[in-house]
Every structure is written in C-alpha cells, then in structure tokens.
Design an enzyme around this catalytic site. Sequence first.
Site, PDB file in Angstrom:
ATOM      1  CG  ASP A  71      92.050  87.688   6.866  1.00 33.90           C
ATOM      2  OD1 ASP A  71      93.009  88.486   6.819  1.00 33.90           O
ATOM      3  OD2 ASP A  71      90.976  87.871   6.239  1.00 33.90           O
ATOM      4  CE  LYS A  89      97.342  93.067   6.634  1.00 33.58           C
ATOM      5  NZ  LYS A  89      96.218  92.212   6.244  1.00 33.58           N
ATOM      6  CD  GLU A  92      95.982  89.642   3.564  1.00 32.73           C
ATOM      7  OE1 GLU A  92      95.576  90.433   2.691  1.00 32.73           O
ATOM      8  OE2 GLU A  92      96.396  90.021   4.674  1.00 32.73           O
ATOM      9  CG  ASP A 106      92.717  90.643  -0.681  1.00 31.51           C
ATOM     10  OD1 ASP A 106      91.885  91.422  -0.187  1.00 31.51           O
ATOM     11  OD2 ASP A 106      93.453  89.916   0.011  1.00 31.51           O
TER      12      ASP A 106
END
Length: 612
Positions: free
Chosen positions: A20, A82, A183, A205
Amino acid sequence: MVEDAMGSAGFVMDRVIGIDLGTTNSCVAIFEGSAPAVIPNRGGYQTTPSIVAFADGGKRLVGHIAKRQAVTNSDNTVHGAKRLIGRRFGTPEVRKMAETVAYEVVRGPEDEARIQAGGRSYTVQEISAFILMEMKRIAEDYLGEEVRKAVITVPAYFNDAQRQATKDAGKVAGLEVIRIINEPTAAALAYGFEKKINRNIAVFDLGGGTFDISVLSVGDGVFEVLSTSGDTFLGGMDFDNRLIDHLADAFHAQHGIDLREDRIALQRLKEAAENAKCDLSFKKAVDVTLPFIASKENVPIHLQQEVTRTLLESLVSDLVDRTIEICRATLENAGFTPSDVDEVVMVGGQTRAPLVQRRVEDYFAKPLSKGINPDEVVALGAAIQGYALQDESVDALLLDVTPTSLGIQTAGGGYSVIIKRNTTIPVQRTVPFTTVHDAQAAVKIVVMQGESPRAGENQHLGDFMLSDIRPAPKGVPDIAVSFSIDADGIVNVTARDRDTGREQKITVTVSGGLSEDDLARMMDERREYEVAERRDEDVQRVIYGVESLHAQIMEILPAAEPSIGSDRLHSVMKSLAEAKRSVSQRDVRELVHNRGQLQQIFESLQSVREAR
Ligand code: AMP
C-alpha cells in the site's frame, strides 16, 4: 517454509508482496500460511512514513528516519509525492501542492511535475521508487530472501498516467508489478476474504492525501466493484492545513508574525497540527505548544494554544461534507440508496476522526464495520491478490471498474466517449476510423480521460499517430482502432486495417511518462546505489565490531593495567587510538586490521585478568 512457497502444481512460486503505497504512510504485507500478514519495519512499526530525505553527503533516508530530520532539513525532505505522481506541472493541483511543501516542485522536460531536492531534480516516479525499495527491503529482511514481485495499490480514482507512473516506480525499484489494484477494492478483499458472505459493501477510504469511495458486491469469492469515485486532492493533509492556518492566523493576529513564511517554523507547526488533530480523535481538547517558534527584537515568542475537538470539527466540516457528497453520487451511479449497503468499511488514517465516523454512520444509517485496522487493510488485500494471482485455486476474483470515461478528441474540441466510466475492466472497444482527404497517409488520435464534453477540460493521455495508411480516396480506408483498459487500469491502443488485415503502426506519446531510456537510467542508478549501500552496510558492520571491542577493552583495562608492563599499556593505547582514527575515516582495510588487533588485545587482557 518451503511448503508455504509451493504452489498446488508443486513448483516453487515467487513470493509476491502487497504494497500500500500511501500519501503519508506505506505498508507491506505477505500471504503466509493461510492468511495475509503485515510485515513490520526495522523499528517494529507496521507502517512506514512515505518520506524521502536527502541528507548531507548525498545520503538518502526513507521512512521514520527521514521524518525525524524533517524539521532541520525541510527543503530536502520530500513527502506527499503521491499527490504529484503522473501529473503535469501547470495543473492547479500541482500548483497548490507546490505552495504547501518546503521542497521545490519544478517543471520537467515533458511538462511533468518533478521534485528538486538534495541538489538535483528527481522524477516523482523515482521518489516513489525509493519508498517502494524500502518496502521491498523490509519484506526481504523479514523473509530472508529476495523479493521480485509485487501488487501495488493506488486510489481507485487514479487515471492512466498516475497508474502507469506508479507501475514505472515499481520497475525502477526493481520490482515486477504483477498487478495494480485499487485501494478500496483491496480493502474489500481483505475484509471479505474467506468469509461466507453475500453482501454489498461500501469502502470509505480517507487517507493522507486522497479520498475514495467504492461500492462492491461481495459473494462466493467474487469481488465486483459496482461504482467508484473519489477525489485525489482530498485527505488528511487538508485537515492539517485547516488547523495550521487557524493556528498561524491566531499567532499572526497576536504577534504580527506569519509563521507560514518561515520554513522551519512552518514545518514545526505542521507536525504539531497533525499531532493535535490525531490526538483530538481520542481527546476533547489538546494544548499546542511550540516554544521559541519566533522572535521579535531578539525576544523569543512561544506558541501556546488550546484546541478543542469542537473547534477542529468546525474547521474541517466542509471537507467531510465533500466526502459525503461524493458518496451520494457514487451510490446513485450504482443505482443504490444508502439502505442497500450492508456493510461500511472504513479505510485510511483520517477515518479515525470521530466527525468523519459520525457523518458516515449518519449517511448510511448503520454502524460502521468493526475489527478493521484502517492502516493495514489495504496492504493485506494487496497481499491476498498477489497470492491469488500466483495460485489459481485461491477464491478471489476481482472485477474492478474504470473510474473515469475514456474517449477521443473530436473536431472542434469536442469529446467522444468510447469506454464509459464504471465499466468493468479489463475491457476492449473497437471503433472504425477513416481518412478525410484523398491519399491521406496519417491520422492523429488524441486520447483522453474524463467526463467533460469539452476536450480541453479532460485529462490528456496521449497522442496516437496512425501512419503508413495505404493510399486511397477519402473515406475508403477502414481502420479498426481498439481501445483497451487492462486489469491494472492502464490504457492500450492498437489498430488494424480491416481491408488488408495489417496491424496499423501506432506511435504513442504518453504525456509526462518515462521513456525506456529514462527507465533504464533510473534502474542503473538504483543498482549502483544498492551496491554502494551494501558496501556502506558492510563498513558499518565492521565499525560496529571495532567500536564494541574498543568499549570492552576500555572496560577491562583498569583491572588488567597493574599486571601489564608500561610498554604493553602504551601499545594497547596506541592500537585503541588507531582504531578510533580508522572509524572516523571509514577505511575498510584499516578497520578490518584494527578489528583483528583489538580482538587479540581483548583476549590477552581477559586472560591476564582471569590469571589474577
Ligand atoms: P493514510 O494515508 O491512510 O496513512 O492516512 C494518513 C492520514 O491519517 C494522515 O493525514 C494522518 O494525520 C491521519 N491520521 C492518522 N491517525 C489519525 C487519528 N488518530 N485521527 C485523525 N487522523 C489521523
């Protein structure tokens, strides 16, 4: 161990790790025995900060060690990479990011965002690769063997460029990325794996940088995503920024100093704000204390302010509203109402905030599913997927969807959708193309992702040039262009002349992507770095040996001293001094020589002591 690594066919399978790769933290897991497990890092933590720092002397630091030195080296400490991956330099998201970080974000030759730190510019793929290398290493330390394959997760809402860039980062890190998965899908997989359930699950999420919501139907080992959506620029960092602004505004009003203009002060404020935010998930009020944060006429000023949960909640309320709005739209897309959802799985550190939990519970009108660690569930799901891809007997079929529509630019700046959003992947659609002029030899196809009818408002993926078209009157050539999205969510385009059956040549220029040359250079650099690092570790090991012998000798020397002559004492002292010098000079040959000497001295002093 060997049995664990055997597939049902009886051959030894490569181990696949699940990673992850988070905005704030990353986590690595492996499937062992009959279940996935998170692999702790050297410090014993389950997650590792997604932070890369460049220290003096070109040394690269990743994870907790990078985070710890961030205050004093903020310009060269890269976090939140990211948020930049696969993005163009000029976009509002990148500009916003550049304003909030201490390191420099610069324009790359392909108009992509790059990172300037440690005296040079890096592609975002490289920075992500440094984090992935660390995760790979954590797994290798634990497993005691080299790891080559990985499943890496990305936000469901990542577009083609972001996915491709993440895959390239894996390659640069020396990993074969056997699958990119979303994810929330990974979270649902971890949640529903081997449970005999038939339910609709919503995965909410909210991580450090991104928000995703997916609705899945789970049953009989099939995990089918029905609808997914999100915002790649909505996460815990935005919550932090609200609190940072609040504290800085109050400080400014009181002292006339804007802490945001002082990089070191800002870095300290950021850390304090994030800590306060996290603590406020468990406490009603916290004190934010930053001594010596500024000075006026040489008099130090301290920041001291109480923040209550109520205040924090009022500062971030609209951010939480946005997540609920996105949930509403996603459910509608799946043809669902909140009551059609049986389980709500919360993922991402920011979902620990009571306000987020309350609002989500209110919206879905049911309690949240318990027993899930929001920091680990995504990596666990990636590990399951990695295992399932190696062993077909594992019951875990993922049917994911593409989060955005794929289409082409049409005349006059229009946009024609070819694959609609929320279509199950992998998918392929074929569209006929022809020429508009007699004897036209080439046709340019501009491919984009997005929902706007205006081409300019969508994400430009790349230009595909159909060339060498056989000479013919206009409208006669019949070229079938196939657009496909693979299981990683990555777009491919191929073309065939239907009359001749010939594959049509296509040249692709993906915006901001890495060329083969770039990739090869980065992989070479990684290998060189790894060799240097290994050498460094070897030196460190010898240094450790020398230092511990030095300490042991110093400990027994006073007791042995009366029994050895002054010449011997003199030579012992000389060897100790030489050892110290070689430690500071890090000269391996000298160090190894000194280690031998000290070992002898230690043994002889010990026998003197025992003889007494
Ligand atoms: P992730 O990307 O899932 O690692 O999530 C990281 C985000 O979760 C960061 O913005 C953290 O500040 C936030 N976070 C972690 N723990 C908590 C907590 N106890 N309360 C609120 N936010 C948290």
